[in-house]
Design an enzyme around this catalytic site. Structure first.
Site, PDB file in Angstrom:
ATOM      1  N   MET A 164      -6.927 -40.937 -75.379  1.00 14.80           N
ATOM      2  CA  MET A 164      -5.507 -40.614 -75.457  1.00 14.80           C
ATOM      3  C   MET A 164      -4.898 -40.854 -74.083  1.00 14.80           C
ATOM      4  O   MET A 164      -5.286 -40.214 -73.109  1.00 14.80           O
ATOM      5  CB  MET A 164      -5.330 -39.157 -75.904  1.00 14.80           C
ATOM      6  CG  MET A 164      -3.901 -38.690 -75.978  1.00 14.80           C
ATOM      7  SD  MET A 164      -3.715 -37.122 -76.878  1.00 14.80           S
ATOM      8  CE  MET A 164      -4.899 -36.064 -76.064  1.00 14.80           C
ATOM      9  N   ARG A 297      -5.242 -29.960 -79.516  1.00 11.82           N
ATOM     10  CA  ARG A 297      -4.903 -28.584 -79.153  1.00 11.82           C
ATOM     11  C   ARG A 297      -5.726 -27.579 -79.955  1.00 11.82           C
ATOM     12  O   ARG A 297      -6.216 -26.597 -79.403  1.00 11.82           O
ATOM     13  CB  ARG A 297      -3.403 -28.358 -79.348  1.00 11.82           C
ATOM     14  CG  ARG A 297      -2.577 -29.019 -78.264  1.00 11.82           C
ATOM     15  CD  ARG A 297      -1.079 -28.943 -78.499  1.00 11.82           C
ATOM     16  NE  ARG A 297      -0.367 -29.528 -77.362  1.00 11.82           N
ATOM     17  CZ  ARG A 297       0.949 -29.606 -77.259  1.00 11.82           C
ATOM     18  NH1 ARG A 297       1.720 -29.152 -78.237  1.00 11.82           N
ATOM     19  NH2 ARG A 297       1.500 -30.148 -76.184  1.00 11.82           N
ATOM     20  N   TYR A 430      -5.418 -28.498 -69.903  1.00 11.21           N
ATOM     21  CA  TYR A 430      -5.177 -29.787 -70.557  1.00 11.21           C
ATOM     22  C   TYR A 430      -4.779 -29.634 -72.022  1.00 11.21           C
ATOM     23  O   TYR A 430      -4.909 -28.588 -72.611  1.00 11.21           O
ATOM     24  CB  TYR A 430      -6.316 -30.772 -70.360  1.00 11.21           C
ATOM     25  CG  TYR A 430      -7.715 -30.491 -70.824  1.00 11.21           C
ATOM     26  CD1 TYR A 430      -8.731 -31.380 -70.465  1.00 11.21           C
ATOM     27  CD2 TYR A 430      -8.065 -29.406 -71.620  1.00 11.21           C
ATOM     28  CE1 TYR A 430     -10.040 -31.188 -70.883  1.00 11.21           C
ATOM     29  CE2 TYR A 430      -9.376 -29.213 -72.033  1.00 11.21           C
ATOM     30  CZ  TYR A 430     -10.349 -30.104 -71.669  1.00 11.21           C
ATOM     31  OH  TYR A 430     -11.646 -29.899 -72.080  1.00 11.21           O
ATOM     32  N   GLU A 431      -4.214 -30.719 -72.548  1.00 11.32           N
ATOM     33  CA  GLU A 431      -3.561 -30.729 -73.871  1.00 11.32           C
ATOM     34  C   GLU A 431      -2.374 -29.762 -73.917  1.00 11.32           C
ATOM     35  O   GLU A 431      -2.033 -29.223 -74.959  1.00 11.32           O
ATOM     36  CB  GLU A 431      -4.559 -30.424 -74.997  1.00 11.32           C
ATOM     37  CG  GLU A 431      -5.778 -31.304 -75.021  1.00 11.32           C
ATOM     38  CD  GLU A 431      -5.454 -32.792 -74.965  1.00 11.32           C
ATOM     39  OE1 GLU A 431      -4.356 -33.184 -75.411  1.00 11.32           O
ATOM     40  OE2 GLU A 431      -6.290 -33.556 -74.456  1.00 11.32           O
ATOM     41  N   GLY A 432      -1.753 -29.561 -72.790  1.00 15.51           N
ATOM     42  CA  GLY A 432      -0.593 -28.678 -72.688  1.00 15.51           C
ATOM     43  C   GLY A 432      -0.996 -27.322 -72.158  1.00 15.51           C
ATOM     44  O   GLY A 432      -1.782 -26.604 -72.765  1.00 15.51           O
TER      45      GLY A 432
END
Length: 575
Positions: A164, A297, A430-432
């Protein structure tokens, strides 16, 4: 000393969660009876055996040796490439892919369990699986038939892996600031130029090809996120007959030197007029990528649960063997596991891990059901930031408690406890970050529907409270009382947050505490469901007493945090 390379999959917990905790066979419901909880238990047991024998022994070497970057190429730690190939040959990638993409289509509840097992045994290696499966979901949702045939089939088989590519040096959370460009060529392909950073498993030697999913801006596209499109750009170009062609113009510039997950190569990639192919519609990049982001997520929740459980297993084994000092209330010397505070730490860890594990199963199953029942969609999406944010934050604390059990030995690398703490620290980032998750929860979900979905959660907890009132046991009664008070505090906090309509900074300043409040409540609810299931047994089963103790501890030591967090939410921003 506990063996840092040993791992035991929590099969008994998943047997309970699949078949009992929610009052029905989740697996049978999700598959229309094609699979049952008993079948899922067999899958978990097989995964556990594979993880313990193939993945777990490599975790330490992954940390100490790490991925290496030489002459523009990335080499994985010794044994990683072979382990991933064994993983593929055993069918675990295909098992995780949806039927629509050509996979086995295991239900979400089972995939939650597999996600924990892979990450508990070797989180660095598991990231390759997690990202590949996420890309499979994204391509399955939006890719053309040509891209599906060329790339998706190879990803589902596990022959190729996926990445990604979002983040850039000047575009992290603010994806609208992305400056990587894609210019269409006469043959219909696109030339991609730009640099991407923090690309997990962006280069490695475990598969013959790597498929990069890239967000880029096309000529004349509007500024901001609306101007982004999605492209696949393979490491090696693919010939018309499907064979591997020449190297694409995607260069690995370096790999990051990180706090943890050293076995997972985190790359800086330079796209130097690299060949890419459009996925979905022009300008639809963020919507397509969000399919992968949402999958990742939820996957972070499973990762955090797995690492925390590995830390717990090793801390519990150490505490059972380590004899130190006289133990209050015990005759003579005894293992430190008998010391009151060490027992508190171990119960704190195990009770939180069960709550995380159960919430992961519940959320994954809810997401599955929402695909066929639109009335569940809002609740399913509501739980994704809670699962990601609360689980990862609490798992960091849980892993820290594991070090505390060891005492000074936990601070020494040889025991392995420090690795888990270092590895897990990235999960709330990570991933927000947790703030990104809480902003999504409050701004896009809570405020948008004026708290209706939050109230749906509270009503579900109310129903469990009423069920618990029907049992005679003291733990059922205490759990009902504690949940009742916690739901009342949660409703007040929700009303307070919604009351900040004229001062949005107040709402967003306490959005993380609010997310943690809901996560803590949801964890208590998971324990309440477990108490109800245990209390309904006609005869006592071997694990019943342990489950009641765990729920009672969580209620007293963790669910009580809801009240403090509610006070924080009510305060808003403190200038």
């Amino acid at each position: 000393m506990a063996d840092a390379n040993s791992y035991t999959a929590p099969v008994a917990d998943y047997t309970f969660l699949f078949g009992e905790a929610f009052g029905l066979d989740l697996v049978a419901r999700a598959t229309d009876g094609e699979l049952t909880a008993e079948d899922a238990t067999d899958i978990m047991a097989g995964a556990g055996d594979f993880a313990a024998s193939v993945l777990a022994p490599l975790e330490t070497v992954g940390d100490r040796v790490g991925a290496r970057f030489e002459n523009g190429e990335v080499t994985l730690p010794e044994g990683f490439a072979e382990a991933f190939q064994a993983f593929v040959e055993a069918g675990w990638v295909t098992a995780s892919a949806p039927v629509s993409a050509g996979g086995d289509g295991l239900p979400g509840a089972v995939l939650a369990g597999l996600g924990e097992i892979w990450n508990g045994s070797n989180a660095a290696l598991a990231l390759c699986w997690l990202l590949t499966v996420g890309q499979i979901h994204a391509l399955d949702a939006v890719a053309s038939d040509e891209i599906r045939e060329t790339y998706l089939t190879k990803l589902v088989s596990g022959e190729w892996t996926g990445t990604m590519n979002l983040t850039e040096p000047d575009a992290g959370t603010d994806l609208g600031a992305i400056r990587t460009t894609a210019t269409q060529r006469e043959d219909g392909s696109w030339g991609i130029r730009g640099q991407k950073i923090f690309i997990t498993w962006g280069d490695h030697d475990a598969a013959e090809n790597i498929v990069h999913l890239v967000l880029a801006r096309t000529p004349g596209a509007p500024e901001g996120a609306r101007g982004l499109s999605l492209f696949v750009a393979p490491k090696f170009l693919v010939n018309d007959d499907g064979s591997i062609g020449e190297r694409n113009a995607v260069a690995t510039v370096s790999i990051e030197h990180k706090l943890g997950i050293h076995g997972s190569p985190t790359c800086v990639l330079a796209y130097e007029d690299a060949t890419g192919y459009l996925v979905g519609e022009l300008g639809g990049g963020l919507a397509g990528m969000f399919v992968m982001m949402n999958s990742a997520r939820a996957g972070m929740g499973f990762q955090a649960t797995g690492i925390a459980d590995r830390a717990y297993q090793e801390a519990a084994a150490y505490a059972a063997d380590r004899v130190q000092g006289r133990v209050l209330g015990r005759d003579g010397r005894a293992p430190i596991a008998e010391h009151p505070d060490v027992r508190r730490l171990l119960l704190s860890m195990s009770s939180k891990i069960f709550a995380m594990r159960a919430l992961g199963v519940y959320t994954a199953d809810l997401l599955d059901r929402a695909e066929h029942d639109a009335s569940l969609a809002a609740l399913a999406e509501f739980f994704v930031p809670i699962l990601k944010g609360w689980t990862t934050e609490d798992a960091v604390q849980t892993t820290s408690e594991g070090i505390q059990v060891y005492g000074g030995m936990g601070f020494i690398e040889e025991t392995g406890a420090a690795q888990h703490y270092r590895d897990i620290r990235i999960t709330p980032i990570y991933e927000g970050t947790t703030a990104i998750q809480s902003n999504d929860l409050v701004g896009r979900k809570l405020i948008r529907d004026a708290g209706a979905t939050a109230e749906q959660l509270f009503v579900n907890v109310d129903e469990t409270i009423a069920q618990l009132r029907g049992f005679d046991g003291p733990v059922a009664a205490r759990t009902a009382d504690r949940l009742e008070r916690a739901v009342a505090a949660s409703r007040r906090a929700t009303a307070d947050l919604l009351g900040f309509a004229d001062s949005p900074r107040d709402a967003y300043a306490v959005s993380v505490p609010y997310l943690l409040l809901l996560g803590t409540l949801a964890g208590g609810w998971m324990h309440g469901l477990a108490v109800a299931a245990v209390s309904s047994h006609a005869t006592e089963e071997p694990m019943d007493a342990a489950r009641l103790t765990s729920a009672d501890f969580y209620g007293a030591h963790h669910l009580s945090r809801v009240h403090a967090l509610a006070e924080t939410v009510a305060g808003g921003e403190i200038a």
